[in-house]
Design an enzyme around this catalytic site. Structure first.
Site, PDB file in Angstrom:
ATOM      1  N   ASP A   1       0.985  -1.324   0.098  1.00  0.00           N
ATOM      2  CA  ASP A   1       0.147  -0.029   0.153  1.00  0.00           C
ATOM      3  C   ASP A   1       0.928   1.247  -0.088  1.00  0.00           C
ATOM      4  O   ASP A   1       1.511   1.385   1.139  1.00  0.00           O
ATOM      5  CB  ASP A   1      -0.633  -0.113   1.253  1.00  0.00           C
ATOM      6  CG  ASP A   1      -2.086  -1.092   1.302  1.00  0.00           C
ATOM      7  OD1 ASP A   1      -1.797  -2.177   0.582  1.00  0.00           O
ATOM      8  OD2 ASP A   1      -3.073  -0.658   1.629  1.00  0.00           O
TER       9      ASP A   1
ATOM     10  N   LYS B   1      -6.817   3.507  -3.562  1.00  0.00           N
ATOM     11  CA  LYS B   1      -7.178   3.483  -2.209  1.00  0.00           C
ATOM     12  C   LYS B   1      -7.402   4.685  -1.646  1.00  0.00           C
ATOM     13  O   LYS B   1      -6.696   5.968  -2.145  1.00  0.00           O
ATOM     14  CB  LYS B   1      -6.210   2.760  -1.193  1.00  0.00           C
ATOM     15  CG  LYS B   1      -6.392   2.736   0.267  1.00  0.00           C
ATOM     16  CD  LYS B   1      -5.379   2.041   1.143  1.00  0.00           C
ATOM     17  CE  LYS B   1      -5.350   2.088   2.324  1.00  0.00           C
ATOM     18  NZ  LYS B   1      -4.338   1.360   3.081  1.00  0.00           N
TER      19      LYS B   1
ATOM     20  N   LYS C   1     -10.275   0.442  -2.511  1.00  0.00           N
ATOM     21  CA  LYS C   1     -10.045   0.142  -0.929  1.00  0.00           C
ATOM     22  C   LYS C   1     -10.514   1.413  -0.393  1.00  0.00           C
ATOM     23  O   LYS C   1      -9.582   2.347  -0.257  1.00  0.00           O
ATOM     24  CB  LYS C   1      -8.596  -0.358  -0.848  1.00  0.00           C
ATOM     25  CG  LYS C   1      -8.614  -0.678   0.656  1.00  0.00           C
ATOM     26  CD  LYS C   1      -6.935  -0.987   1.015  1.00  0.00           C
ATOM     27  CE  LYS C   1      -6.993  -1.150   2.497  1.00  0.00           C
ATOM     28  NZ  LYS C   1      -5.671  -1.719   3.145  1.00  0.00           N
TER      29      LYS C   1
END
Length: 318
Positions: free
Chosen positions: A155, A218, A254
């Site tokens: 991430d 995300k 996400k």
């Protein structure tokens, strides 16, 4: 900068230069903020019947990246989190496992050992999370450390300063470089939507991430005041839907930060289904970045099974 080429698709040429990328991004349709927020709010009012709610709760559990990203993290805390991801409710072995455990790079090996032999993934934040203020070689070293320790997913945070200054190609090239450094690990690109100021910027950041080879886009780090919202998540779901229509490439989404209740999670799942479609209703394509959400989902699951709330004392404290 020398990086491996992103996967070829119909829009590859738009990243040939700063000018071509800028023209493409500025040519994206403007976002009707009032309409976007009204649609997100409307979808959030959909009623869910009991059987559908039970399915949605189990699906939401299976989509959680169970997360601890604190300076006070210890090996013991990470091992406990891994055990919870593998067996969320020790009183009910039919409870789904979470999708992943998300930790800092120095805790990856500990997390990996805690979930060994299961399908639970280990995700690691990288690239000078959460601010992203570091030289590229430091960021890439961060990524390589996590991958070498066994991370299945990375991430990363984008350089919001570069993005807000209009240096779109720099953001694109950094994502590509991180994608190369991540190797076989899936890459989630974090925009920190609360710092991007406008919905138009969120749409542009989404397209930069997807063009650069992100496996997921995300919303947030969870470290600022405004994190995932129904509206910004809906906007990103529209982007992945449109990107697949244009290129044939599917990208996950996400939302992270601020999603704490089962009711909220179900609202997000409705938005996924109604915006991107059922192809995204799978933890390979949709995740929740959360730490406290799992406990509420477990309590609601117990309520559906027994007719009563067990209470927070009957689920483990993160």
């Amino acid at each position: 900068m020398s990086t491996a080429p992103a996967k070829e698709h119909a829009l590859t040429g738009v990243t040939a230069s700063e000018d071509t990328l800028r023209r493409f991004l500025q040519g994206l349709p403007g976002v009707d903020a009032v309409g976007l927020e009204a649609r997100a709010a409307g979808l959030g009012t959909r009623s869910i019947k009991t059987t559908a709610k039970a399915y949605a709760i189990d699906l939401a559990i299976s989509m959680i990246d169970l997360t601890t990203l604190e300076g006070s993290d210890t090996p013991g805390k990470v091992r406990a989190l891994g055990a919870k991801a593998v067996n969320p409710d020790p009183t009910d072995r039919t409870t789904p496992r979470t999708a992943a455990v998300c930790v800092y790079p120095d805790m990856v090996a500990t997390a990996k050992a805690a979930v060994a032999g299961t399908e639970v993934k280990v995700a690691s934040v990288a690239t000078a999370f959460p601010a992203g203020r570091a030289a590229l070689d430091v960021k890439l070293g961060d990524v390589r450390e996590a991958v070498a320790a066994g991370a299945d997913e990375i991430d990363m945070v984008i350089d919001r300063g570069a993005f807000l200054a209009g240096r779109y190609l720099k953001v694109y090239e950094e994502i590509r470089a991180v994608k190369e450094a991540a190797g076989a690990a899936r890459l989630k690109v974090i925009f920190e939507t609360g710092e991007l100021s406008t919905y138009d910027n969120i749409r542009r950041a989404s397209w930069i991430g997807m063009l650069a080879g992100a496996d997921f886009i995300k919303t947030s780090t969870g470290k600022v005041g405004v994190n995932a919202t129904p509206a910004n998540t809906l906007l990103m779901l529209e982007a992945v839907r449109d990107f697949r229509a244009a290129t044939g490439v599917q990208v996950g989404v996400k939302p992270a930060g601020g999603i704490r209740t089962s009711k909220d999670a179900v609202k997000f799942l409705v938005i996924v289904n109604e915006t991107a479609g059922p192809d995204w209703l799978d933890n390979h394509w949709f995740r929740f970045g959360a730490s406290s959400l799992l406990n509420d989902l477990l309590m609601q699951r117990q309520k559906l099974a027994t007719g009563r709330y067990s209470g927070p004392d009957y689920v483990t404290v993160d």
